[in-house]
Design an enzyme around this catalytic site. Structure first.
Site, mmCIF file in Angstrom:
data_model
loop_
_atom_site.group_PDB
_atom_site.id
_atom_site.type_symbol
_atom_site.label_atom_id
_atom_site.label_comp_id
_atom_site.label_asym_id
_atom_site.label_seq_id
_atom_site.Cartn_x
_atom_site.Cartn_y
_atom_site.Cartn_z
ATOM 1 N N GLY A 173 0.942 -1.233 -0.179
ATOM 2 C CA GLY A 173 0.093 -0.121 -0.086
ATOM 3 C C GLY A 173 0.795 1.280 -0.093
ATOM 4 N N GLU A 176 1.499 4.835 -5.522
ATOM 5 C CA GLU A 176 0.417 5.365 -6.071
ATOM 6 C C GLU A 176 -0.319 4.423 -6.875
ATOM 7 O OE1 GLU A 176 -0.418 8.922 -5.300
ATOM 8 O OE2 GLU A 176 1.102 8.006 -3.806
ATOM 9 N N LYS A 191 5.750 16.916 -3.636
ATOM 10 C CA LYS A 191 6.004 16.925 -2.280
ATOM 11 C C LYS A 191 7.026 18.008 -2.135
ATOM 12 C CE LYS A 191 4.758 12.249 -1.024
ATOM 13 N NZ LYS A 191 5.289 10.822 -1.020
ATOM 14 N N GLY A 288 2.230 4.418 3.637
ATOM 15 C CA GLY A 288 1.582 3.240 4.258
ATOM 16 C C GLY A 288 0.378 3.854 5.050
HETATM 17 N N1 HSE Z 1 3.216 6.763 -3.186
HETATM 18 C C1 HSE Z 1 3.544 7.573 -2.054
HETATM 19 C C2 HSE Z 1 5.205 6.895 -1.648
HETATM 20 C C3 HSE Z 1 2.766 7.455 -0.888
HETATM 21 O O1 HSE Z 1 5.368 5.870 -1.914
HETATM 22 O O2 HSE Z 1 5.794 7.821 -0.773
HETATM 23 C C4 HSE Z 1 2.871 8.495 0.154
HETATM 24 O O3 HSE Z 1 2.618 9.693 0.021
#
Ligand code: HSE
Length: 404
Positions: A173, A176, A191, A288
């Site tokens: 999990g 994305e 980010k 997660g």
């Molecule tokens: N897909 C993102 C990651 C989820 O792996 O960091 C958290 O933002």
């Protein structure tokens, strides 16, 4: 609660645990509710597939963990206009529409919180906006994508193949809905854009930040990194310049004993450098259900307590450069001696300084294969890539900056 996937169900679990009696889950919105229903959710909680039912409900706060830009942005707008505050973990949405939604929230006298959108369970946005409000930040550097970190740290530690590590990150999990956003650096640059806004007060469109993929990194690149006391991580970095900002997201060889080199699995790390206080490091689980849900619930509690978390920094549009200069590691598979000589000539003609050079020959699948490993003097990664396209060979190669 909009969305009952990995993060949404973890948020619901916390809200149904009775740890926070002043927060009451009243309604869950998702597609195909019949498939999602859980017995542990109290009977009084409404399940719906109709967004208008949520808009019309008496909920004070809406948690958005659906992801995506459309129709999510429109729905958040409707929620704010309906007098609800919003907590979201959606970095794409905040990086691209955050400014306008924050203005709307302010105009409506509501709150828009997005602490879970960067670094999952590591409260870096609060730390940067509130905890370091008294600092003049110069630089932000770290690992902001748990999926890439899971892949790279497991390729390094256990020799797990790229595809298997990615599949595992999906199962856990972390990834994305479209994992190409993770591995090509798109998630991390959203980010970084949010962090740059929070830390420097500069408005940055994610597309202004150069993003490079981790695809193509092979087991032998980790071996080469180890020989240099290094490992490979996807690094996000932004620094203030006189005219604005310099920012990139890219895989790099980093010192194995550095904060960035030591992050494992779904961990994220952020190292801030400030004019007055020097370096400060924040680390923890960046992706997660559990860690991200904690960040969401913390934002809910902040709204419930009417705690002012908003950054007080200015907000101006930034000019973004991506031209960091580093030494580069280059691994290139060459077809023959002519190809190899042409590689060197092309690099030198591009003005690149070859500081170390090793050639190794192996037999792969019955054919002899020649690998060149070069260390190049300081330049931008784009310049090395340009030279490689002038070289013209289609043979596999890997270029990684050496970042300290
Ligand atoms: N897909 C993102 C990651 C989820 O792996 O960091 C958290 O933002």
């Amino acid at each position: 609660l909009l969305g009952f996937g990995t993060v949404g169900s973890s948020v619901a679990e916390i809200l149904c645990s009775n740890h926070f009696p002043n927060l009451q889950l009243v309604c869950i919105f998702n597609r195909n509710v019949a498939r999602k229903r859980q017995l542990w959710v109290p009977a009084g909680v409404r399940w719906t597939e109709d967004i208008h039912e949520v808009i019309a409900s008496d909920a004070d706060i809406v948690v958005e963990v659906l992801g995506g830009l459309e129709p999510t942005a429109d729905w958040i707008e409707l929620m704010l206009r309906a007098g609800k505050s919003v907590v979201t973990a959606n970095k794409h949405l905040i990086a691209t529409r955050g400014r306008e939604l924050a203005k709307l929230a302010q105009a409506e006298g509501r709150r828009l919180e997005y602490g879970a959108s960067v670094a999952g369970g590591v409260p870096v946005l609060n730390a940067v906006s509130a905890g370091l409000a008294g600092e003049a930040l110069l630089r932000l550097q770290g690992v902001l994508n748990g999926t890439c970190n899971y892949i790279l740290s497991n390729m390094d530690a256990s020799g797990m193949p790229f595809d298997k590590a990615l599949a595992r990150a999906q199962e856990l999990g972390f990834a994305e809905a479209d994992p190409s956003d993770d591995i090509h650096g798109i998630d991390a640059r959203c980010k970084l854009a949010i962090l740059a806004h929070t830390g420097f007060g500069l408005h940055v469109e994610p597309e202004q930040i150069e993003a490079r993929s981790i695809v193509g990194i092979a087991a032998e690149d980790f071996q080469q990194a180890r020989k240099r006391g290094r490992t490979i991580r996807q690094v996000s970095m932004a620094e203030r310049t006189a005219g604005g900002l310099r920012a990139v997201v890219q895989p790099a060889m980093v010192r194995a004993n550095s904060s960035v080199g030591q992050v494992r699995d779904n961990q994220n790390v952020l190292v801030t450098t400030g004019h007055w206080g020097g370096e400060t490091t924040f680390a923890g689980r960046g992706a997660g259900g559990g860690p991200t849900a904690v960040a969401v619930v913390s934002d809910l509690l902040a709204i419930a307590r009417h705690q002012a978390l908003g950054g007080a920094r200015a907000d101006s549009a930034a000019e973004v450069q991506c031209d960091f200069h580093f030494h580069h590691y280059l691994r290139a598979e060459v077809a023959d001696a002519k190809d190899s000589a042409l590689l060197e000539v092309t690099l030198r003609e591009a003005g690149l300084d070859i500081q170390e050079s090793k050639t190794s020959r192996k037999r792969k699948k019955g054919k002899s294969a020649t690998t060149r490993v070069l260390l190049l003097g300081p330049s931008t990664t784009a310049k090395v890539e340009e030279a490689l396209s002038a070289w013209g060979s289609q043979c596999p190669r890997c270029v990684l900056p050496l970042i300290d």
